[in-house]
Design an enzyme around this catalytic site. Sequence first.
Site, PDB file in Angstrom:
ATOM      1  CG  HIS A 191     -20.457  24.447 -32.003  1.00  0.00           C
ATOM      2  ND1 HIS A 191     -20.398  24.539 -30.501  1.00  0.00           N
ATOM      3  CD2 HIS A 191     -21.866  24.143 -32.275  1.00  0.00           C
ATOM      4  CE1 HIS A 191     -21.262  23.880 -30.182  1.00  0.00           C
ATOM      5  NE2 HIS A 191     -22.290  23.875 -31.012  1.00  0.00           N
ATOM      6  CG  HIS A 205     -19.003  20.236 -29.094  1.00  0.00           C
ATOM      7  ND1 HIS A 205     -18.312  20.940 -27.595  1.00  0.00           N
ATOM      8  CD2 HIS A 205     -19.130  21.726 -29.384  1.00  0.00           C
ATOM      9  CE1 HIS A 205     -18.155  22.068 -27.667  1.00  0.00           C
ATOM     10  NE2 HIS A 205     -18.620  22.497 -28.838  1.00  0.00           N
ATOM     11  CG  HIS A 227     -15.234  24.133 -31.612  1.00  0.00           C
ATOM     12  ND1 HIS A 227     -15.340  25.319 -31.623  1.00  0.00           N
ATOM     13  CD2 HIS A 227     -16.179  23.483 -31.003  1.00  0.00           C
ATOM     14  CE1 HIS A 227     -16.373  25.776 -30.931  1.00  0.00           C
ATOM     15  NE2 HIS A 227     -16.918  24.807 -30.477  1.00  0.00           N
ATOM     16  CB  THR A 247     -21.696  25.584 -24.451  1.00  0.00           C
ATOM     17  OG1 THR A 247     -20.307  25.390 -25.144  1.00  0.00           O
ATOM     18  CG2 THR A 247     -22.657  25.875 -25.420  1.00  0.00           C
ATOM     19  CD  GLU A 251     -21.492  22.127 -26.186  1.00  0.00           C
ATOM     20  OE1 GLU A 251     -21.628  23.194 -26.810  1.00  0.00           O
ATOM     21  OE2 GLU A 251     -20.915  21.936 -25.244  1.00  0.00           O
ATOM     22  CG  HIS A 263     -10.989  20.507 -25.026  1.00  0.00           C
ATOM     23  ND1 HIS A 263      -9.986  21.403 -24.458  1.00  0.00           N
ATOM     24  CD2 HIS A 263     -11.833  21.286 -25.531  1.00  0.00           C
ATOM     25  CE1 HIS A 263     -10.360  22.633 -24.818  1.00  0.00           C
ATOM     26  NE2 HIS A 263     -11.461  22.580 -25.464  1.00  0.00           N
TER      27      HIS A 263
HETATM   28 ZN   LIG Z   1     -18.360  24.324 -29.477  1.00  0.00          ZN
END
Ligand SMILES: [Zn+2]
Length: 163
Positions: free
Chosen positions: A59, A38, A36, A140, A46, A8
């Site tokens: 992040h 997003h 990583h 999160t 996010e 993911h």
């Molecule tokens: Zn993250």
Amino acid sequence: MTLINNGHSLQVDLAGGYTISNSQFLPKNYKAMQFHFHWGSSFGSEHTVDSTRYFGEMHIVHYDTAHADINAAINKPQGLAVIAFFIKADASSDNAAFQKILQPISAGMNKNAQKTLTPFPISDLLPKITGYYRYSGSLTTPPCYESVVWTIFKDPIQISAAQ
Ligand SMILES: [Zn+2]
């Protein structure tokens, strides 16, 4: 540095050596474990700033070195520090530093595949910094412990749409 396609996200695990210590920037001494990403087809960050959402977000996950490891720190007050950068994907040319992590992915990495990277300074990936937002928050994703010192930098990383 170990590059991982975890199914993911794209993640890079860090084997020690990346630390923030004796800094007025953060309340404790922290060690980076991994970073990583997003992202989404258009808006995948996010966080938002004044309702503005970005293409993506990086992040860098740290834990307080007063604890034995990240599992011991994860539910402690200020046990984690996450350093976040927004990502814009509209640069006119490729971001050369990001090719270090994107080239192995585009060459083909199946889910759960790992590749060892030649270590490089994480600062190579980061933009020029002019300011940041700080708040006390949570993970999160479940279990959502309220243990995270969040720092979100105002200046986005710029990559190309192709990247
Ligand atoms: Zn993250």
